[in-house]
Design a protein around this motif. Structure first.
Motif, PDB file in Angstrom:
ATOM      1  N   ILE A  14       0.545  -1.771  -0.020  1.00 50.76           N
ATOM      2  CA  ILE A  14      -0.106   0.073   0.121  1.00 50.76           C
ATOM      3  C   ILE A  14       0.562   1.085   0.165  1.00 50.76           C
ATOM      4  O   ILE A  14       0.519   1.752  -0.626  1.00 50.76           O
ATOM      5  CB  ILE A  14      -0.955  -0.473   1.057  1.00 50.76           C
ATOM      6  N   SER A 133      -7.850  -0.450   9.249  1.00 51.45           N
ATOM      7  CA  SER A 133      -8.319  -1.947   8.656  1.00 51.45           C
ATOM      8  C   SER A 133      -9.413  -1.541   8.962  1.00 51.45           C
ATOM      9  O   SER A 133     -10.149  -1.719   9.651  1.00 51.45           O
ATOM     10  CB  SER A 133      -6.993  -3.133   9.180  1.00 51.45           C
ATOM     11  N   ILE A 174      -8.468   5.448   6.473  1.00 51.45           N
ATOM     12  CA  ILE A 174      -8.960   4.127   5.767  1.00 51.45           C
ATOM     13  C   ILE A 174      -8.871   2.777   6.257  1.00 51.45           C
ATOM     14  O   ILE A 174      -8.262   2.291   7.194  1.00 51.45           O
ATOM     15  CB  ILE A 174      -7.214   4.900   4.458  1.00 51.45           C
ATOM     16  N   PRO A 176      -8.655  -0.606   4.750  1.00 48.77           N
ATOM     17  CA  PRO A 176      -8.689  -1.465   3.597  1.00 48.77           C
ATOM     18  C   PRO A 176      -9.702  -2.888   3.953  1.00 48.77           C
ATOM     19  O   PRO A 176      -8.815  -2.855   5.356  1.00 48.77           O
ATOM     20  CB  PRO A 176      -7.449  -1.573   2.907  1.00 48.77           C
ATOM     21  N   ILE A 179      -5.905  -6.338   1.216  1.00 47.97           N
ATOM     22  CA  ILE A 179      -5.043  -6.124   0.227  1.00 47.97           C
ATOM     23  C   ILE A 179      -4.492  -7.074  -0.713  1.00 47.97           C
ATOM     24  O   ILE A 179      -3.432  -7.976   0.216  1.00 47.97           O
ATOM     25  CB  ILE A 179      -4.126  -4.983   0.428  1.00 47.97           C
ATOM     26  N   VAL A 228      -6.189   0.942  -2.358  1.00 49.04           N
ATOM     27  CA  VAL A 228      -6.265   1.684  -1.229  1.00 49.04           C
ATOM     28  C   VAL A 228      -5.185   2.815  -1.623  1.00 49.04           C
ATOM     29  O   VAL A 228      -5.698   4.177  -0.695  1.00 49.04           O
ATOM     30  CB  VAL A 228      -5.074   1.076  -0.239  1.00 49.04           C
ATOM     31  N   VAL A 247     -11.513  -0.014   2.050  1.00 47.68           N
ATOM     32  CA  VAL A 247     -11.836  -0.163   0.719  1.00 47.68           C
ATOM     33  C   VAL A 247     -11.989  -1.438   0.636  1.00 47.68           C
ATOM     34  O   VAL A 247     -11.992  -2.551   1.006  1.00 47.68           O
ATOM     35  CB  VAL A 247      -9.943  -0.021   0.660  1.00 47.68           C
ATOM     36  N   THR A 248     -12.601  -1.866  -0.772  1.00 51.59           N
ATOM     37  CA  THR A 248     -12.920  -3.271  -1.239  1.00 51.59           C
ATOM     38  C   THR A 248     -14.386  -3.356  -0.496  1.00 51.59           C
ATOM     39  O   THR A 248     -14.745  -2.957   0.473  1.00 51.59           O
ATOM     40  CB  THR A 248     -12.408  -4.503  -0.498  1.00 51.59           C
TER      41      THR A 248
END
Length: 278
Positions: A14, A133, A174, A176, A179, A228, A247-248
């Motif tokens: 990332i 996370s 953020i 994620p 990843i 990300v 994210v995702t």
């Protein structure tokens, strides 16, 4: 005048993707950092400036911040990305490894934030983006200590966002999902290391390892680090950045599912995925 951006942990995954993406912008001066400069030399041709930075070392952190401030007067934006996963059951994971993980994932993030804030306050603006996370909002077996570190990042980010708002410093988190980076390999390695021969958790550890490997391989459940990096760029450049960027699609679904199901039902889901502990 460009905005100086300090990004931690850019040797791979990332952090590397974020440094490469941000360095393409003409309004940002990106400082890519890692413990070893030789691991990030390829980022220089991409337009990033390189700094040695170990987030577990006070002197290293002070020198990196001072280098940016000497040229720009302040760190305009900080991306706290450095981190890794120490996996294993609560009983069997060595606490020395847990302490090292918290030094990187939590205390390094906190100390570097402390170091950049005086310059941001003096300038009357700044951005701080913490890479947490989805594991800061739910817990999977075999990863309790890693999740604990990311829950801590959630709490620190929420407090920081409120405390710094009067100084026009915007803070985002953020979150994620899975990843596709070296993170999965590191987590699997520490999971194996934590489990003794004849461990009472051997079946659980094997199930966690199998599920983790399959999930990281799945194109439906995981994404590349560029996803990300894109969210980090938005958090740094949006006029009104979000407090959180999940994210995702899979991560968004899991976060909402955990919230809606409650503890007992989610435990039942985990038993279906991982089985019992014996």
């Amino acid at each position: 005048m460009t905005i100086p951006v300090l990004v931690t942990g850019t040797s791979s995954g990332i952090g590397r993707a974020a440094a490469e993406r941000l360095a393409r912008r003409t309004d940002l001066t990106v400082y890519a950092t890692a413990r070893r400069l030789d691991s990030i030399q390829s980022l220089a041709p991409a337009g990033a400036r390189l700094l040695e930075l170990d987030v577990t070392d006070e002197d290293s952190m002070r020198k990196a911040v001072a280098s940016v401030e000497a040229e720009h007067g302040r760190v305009g934006a900080l991306v706290n990305n450095a981190g890794y996963g120490e996996y294993g059951t609560i009983e069997e994971t060595g606490l020395d490894g847990v302490r090292r993980q918290f030094e990187t994932n939590v205390f390094g993030l906190a100390r570097l934030t402390q170091l950049v804030l005086p310059g941001m306050r003096a300038a009357g603006s700044g951005r701080i983006v913490n890479v947490g996370s989805m594991g800061g909002r739910m817990v999977f077996p075999g990863g309790g200590y890693y999740h604990a570190s990311k829950y801590a990042v959630e709490a620190l980010t929420d407090a920081l966002r409120f405390e710094t708002a009067p100084f026009n410093i915007k803070v985002s988190l953020i979150e994620p999902g899975l990843i596709r980076t070296a993170f999965g390999d590191t987590a699997a390695h520490t999971l194996a290391e934590s489990s003794r021969h004849g461990s009472p958790y051997s079946r659980l550890n094997a199930a966690v390892d199998e599920q983790m490997a399959a999930s990281y391989r799945s194109r439906l459940l995981s994404a590349g680090p560029e996803a990300v990096a894109k969210a980090i760029e938005r958090a740094l450049t949006a006029t009104h950045p979000r407090t959180r960027y999940v994210v995702t699609p899979a991560a968004k679904a899991l976060v909402h599912t955990r919230r809606l199901l409650g503890g007992r039902v989610f435990d039942s889901y985990l038993r279906m995925q991982f089985g019992g502990a014996r």
